[in-house]
Design an enzyme around this catalytic site. Structure first.
Site, PDB file in Angstrom:
ATOM      1  N   HIS A   1       0.854  -1.200   0.000  1.00 34.20           N
ATOM      2  CA  HIS A   1       0.000   0.000   0.000  1.00 34.20           C
ATOM      3  C   HIS A   1       0.883   1.240   0.000  1.00 34.20           C
ATOM      4  O   HIS A   1       2.050   1.173   0.384  1.00 34.20           O
ATOM      5  CB  HIS A   1      -0.935  -0.027   1.204  1.00 34.20           C
TER       6      HIS A   1
ATOM      7  N   GLU B   1     -10.785   1.943   1.744  1.00 30.70           N
ATOM      8  CA  GLU B   1     -10.539   2.630   3.016  1.00 30.70           C
ATOM      9  C   GLU B   1     -11.110   4.049   3.008  1.00 30.70           C
ATOM     10  O   GLU B   1     -11.518   4.557   4.055  1.00 30.70           O
ATOM     11  CB  GLU B   1      -9.038   2.667   3.326  1.00 30.70           C
TER      12      GLU B   1
HETATM   13  C1  NOJ Z   1      -3.097   2.674   4.702  1.00 32.13           C
HETATM   14  C2  NOJ Z   1      -3.495   1.414   4.021  1.00 32.13           C
HETATM   15  O1  NOJ Z   1      -3.938   1.680   2.711  1.00 32.13           O
HETATM   16  C3  NOJ Z   1      -4.563   0.743   4.839  1.00 32.13           C
HETATM   17  O2  NOJ Z   1      -5.043  -0.405   4.192  1.00 32.13           O
HETATM   18  C4  NOJ Z   1      -4.010   0.427   6.205  1.00 32.13           C
HETATM   19  O3  NOJ Z   1      -5.057  -0.086   7.002  1.00 32.13           O
HETATM   20  C5  NOJ Z   1      -3.447   1.669   6.892  1.00 32.13           C
HETATM   21  N1  NOJ Z   1      -2.560   2.369   6.009  1.00 32.13           N
HETATM   22  C6  NOJ Z   1      -2.676   1.331   8.161  1.00 32.13           C
HETATM   23  O4  NOJ Z   1      -1.519   0.611   7.830  1.00 32.13           O
HETATM   24 CA    CA Z   2      -3.805   3.830   1.409  1.00 32.59          CA
END
Ligand code: NOJ
Ligand code: CA
Length: 675
Positions: A456, A481
């Site tokens: 990510h 998210e």
């Molecule tokens: C951003 C990521 O895209 C997400 O999936 C993750 O839960 C958070 N960072 C925390 O690591």
């Molecule tokens: Ca992200």
């Protein structure tokens, strides 16, 4: 395999005559041409007053008008000419290879290559070649700077690759040099209104769709595209710099990444394009039978919707007990892994605001990693590892070897990495050579431990999964998210009708579709998942990833009839076919499972209801299928009635046509079971 081709011989004759002209001191050479195997795409190169230029056309209609090529270096003269022509070589390659996992199994690799070598006319007489590979689905070209006395170690201040587009196409784009990295809603505007944008950049004309991107980004900086003079149709490569302004620290021999243009008549033809993968080097890892596509759940969404927290304490999401709930559900429903975010130390408070404190091998109180792993082993479910770095590369690299060894010992097969933060180590862009080098290091380190990566906040995908098949998937766009907790309420309903034609042309996307409970307003009164339930299912087919998340809480899936589709849907494909699509409006994709004779189809729409008729001619001829159809109910609407859906079955064959009704923000997901 090189095959005899009369067109190539004609071309060679032409080159011989052109060279003679150049050697006689002509100011401008004629264009040297290379065409795609089917003859539709032509890439041409020439020297004009000593400057290198190229142009590209599709069915005799210009796509790229004469555009210049070259470099500006630090403390050395620019490599922009005047040049003289040294030699040209052409070859045609027609071969095929197999993807160990992917959107399809067999990939044809058929192209014409033109290598055009030049030398400076004046001191220091440096040499450079530009190489074009012309395929039926697009063109890649790159620079090669050979090892030579006048050039060994050098720093690139600017790569001057121009793209003078023939028309003021409609552009689908996200901005570059912004703090949320690639996580922006795509915008549509005239090409001439762009400022500086990331790739893939998708352009649409009346008769063609073009995707500008790059392939095989190795030890170089990502290419963004900048408009230099306002309201023009010309973009110039803008390599993401190091903190000191240098773009690339290089040494000869240097091969740059390929600059790519996928060219398709229909947008949905883009789903058959293999250009980016074909331009990458073959698998360097050897036996990759340990790389396995599949599904995973996670203690994840409950943090994003504010029920739980990553930080230790009262709201701590990562507990032994909760991990066992997920493992129980995963085991019952054939889901391979469970991710636990926040299990390790370092997540206290505002972890993304400070220098990282993560320890990648030490568990927080309340989480017994050995107990969780052993519980999972008894039930046949693996722990999915997590390395959130908060963009602290040095902090991570210091522990990286040990961190992967630790997971390997526990039997972890896949690690999700993360780079939340606006700059790496406080001062580097996420997309420069620094991050590219780091990603190479991660891929190689993980591979030594037989671990695959889901990154990510990553560097963008440029097809390196061909070379390192353990680089399985990544984010690099606005994912689910944003519907959980983004202050702007979440993604717009058309987002997922755009990303297949833009972001996904780069490679797999860990989007995290599969939310079943639309009522999570307790802590997020302004956020929502802007789709119907049926569209959540369809996204498993539309948005390709070899690792698919099953992101909602186990309680929200328990006993839900539509969950059967999530359980059934494949994650590794024999074939992929784009059925229809209008960028930003709707898209339908069909894929055939690698492990069975079943096909799956996903159709999605934006905020508008839509009726589509789909010819089922992708199905295997002569086979009868039971179509299990998950569709929007009559009154379904993403805004106020997302959970209205129907499941019905019918018997179909490849000669049938199917009418599909999509609600506003809706979708249809179909499993075709071969009978
Ligand atoms: C951003 C990521 O895209 C997400 O999936 C993750 O839960 C958070 N960072 C925390 O690591
Ligand atoms: Ca992200």
């Amino acid at each position: 395999m090189n095959t005899y081709n009369p067109r190539l011989w004609a071309l060679l004759a032409l080159i011989v005559s052109l060279n003679t002209l150049a050697d006689n001191g002509e100011q401008s050479s004629s264009w040297t041409l290379s065409t795609s195997p089917n003859g539709n795409i032509a890439a041409e190169v020439r020297l004009t007053e000593g400057r290198l230029q190229y142009r590209i056309s599709y069915r005799d209609r210009p796509v790229i008008m004469p555009s210049s090529l070259g470099f500006v270096f630090k403390d050395e003269p620019a490599l922009m000419g005047p040049f003289t022509h040294v030699e040209t070589s052409v070859r045609e390659v027609d071969t095929a290879w197999t993807l160990p996992w992917g959107e399809r199994k067999h990939i044809a690799d058929h192209f014409t290559e033109l290598r055009y070598k030049v030398r400076e006319t004046a001191d220091p007489e440096r040499e450079m070649a530009v190489v074009f590979r012309v395929y039926d689905d697009g063109v890649g070209f790159r620079y090669e700077i050979p090892d030579q006395p006048g050039l060994t170690q050098f720093e690139i201040i600017d790569e001057r690759t121009e793209f003078v587009f023939a028309e003021n196409y409609h552009a689908w784009w996200i901005p570059a040099y912004r703090d949320q990295r690639y996580e922006y809603q795509y915008a549509r505007s005239a090409l001439s209104s762009l400022d500086v944008v990331h790739t893939p950049l998708t352009l649409q004309g009346d008769e063609i769709t073009i995707v500008v991107h790059e392939a095989a980004l190795v030890d170089y900086a990502s290419m963004t595209l900048r408009m230099e003079s306002d309201n023009s149709k010309t973009l110039v490569s803008d390599l993401v710099p190091w903190a000191n302004g240098v773009r690339v620290v290089a040494q000869t021999p240097l091969k740059t990444p390929w600059r790519t243009l996928q060219i398709a008549e229909q947008p949905s033809d883009l789903f058959s394009s293999n250009l980016i993968l074909n331009l990458n080097e073959p698998n360097k890892l050897g036996d990759v039978s340990w790389v396995e596509p599949g599904k995973y759940m996670g203690i994840w969404w409950e943090m994003h919707i504010g029920l739980k927290d990553w930080s230790p304490g009262d709201k701590q999401g990562a507990t032994t007990e909760r991990a066992k709930d997920y493992i129980d559900f995963a085991a019952e429903h054939g889901i391979d892994g469970v991710l636990v975010e926040g299990w390790n130390t370092g997540w206290e408070g505002e972890w993304w605001q400070r220098a990282p404190t993560f320890d990648f091998t030490r568990a927080v109180e309340g989480f017994d990693i050995n107990e969780v792993v052993n519980y999972g082993k008894r039930k046949g479910v693996r722990l999915v590892g997590h390395h959130e770095t908060a963009a602290g590369i040095q902090h991570y690299e210091a522990q990286m070897e040990e961190a992967f060894r630790f997971y390997e010992r526990l039997g972890v097969k896949n690690v999700k990495t993360g780079y939340v933060g606006t700059r790496l180590d406080g001062n580097q862009w996420h997309h420069g050579q620094y991050m590219v080098r780091h990603f190479q290091n991660v891929a190689e380190t993980a591979a030594r431990h037989r671990i695959t990566i889901n990154a990510h906040e990553p560097i963008k995908d440029t097809g390196l999964r061909r070379t390192y098949p353990n680089m399985m998937t990544r984010e690099g766009a606005r994912g689910m998210e944003y519907n959980g907790g983004s202050p702007d309420t979440g993604n717009l309903p058309d987002h997922t009708t755009i990303v297949p034609f833009t972001r996904l042309q780069a490679g797999p996307f860990d989007y995290n579709a599969g939310i079943f409970n639309f009522d999570y307003r307790e802590h997020r009164p302004h956020n929502r998942v802007p789709t119907t339930l049926a569209k959540q299912l369809a996204l498993y087919v539309v948005i390709y990833s070899p690792l698919q998340m099953v992101p909602d809480l186990p309680e929200n899936y328990e006993g839900h009839p539509a969950f059967q589709f999530v359980e059934d849907v494949a994650t590794d494909w024999e074939h992929t076919r784009g059925i229809n699509g209008v960028i930003g409006d709707y898209v339908t994709i069909a894929r055939k499972d690698r492990q069975s004779d079943d096909w799956y189809l996903g159709a999605i729409t934006d905020e508008n209801a839509r009726s589509l008729t789909v010819a089922l001619d992708f199905l295997d001829v002569g086979t009868t299928y039971r179509a299990e159809i998950y569709e929007d109910g009559k009154n379904a609407h993403w805004r106020d009635n997302p959970e209205d859906y129907n499941i019905r079955t019918m018997t179909v064959r490849s000669t049938d046509r199917l009418d599909i009704e999509l609600a506003p923000g809706g979708g249809t997901a179909i499993r075709f079971v071969a009978l």
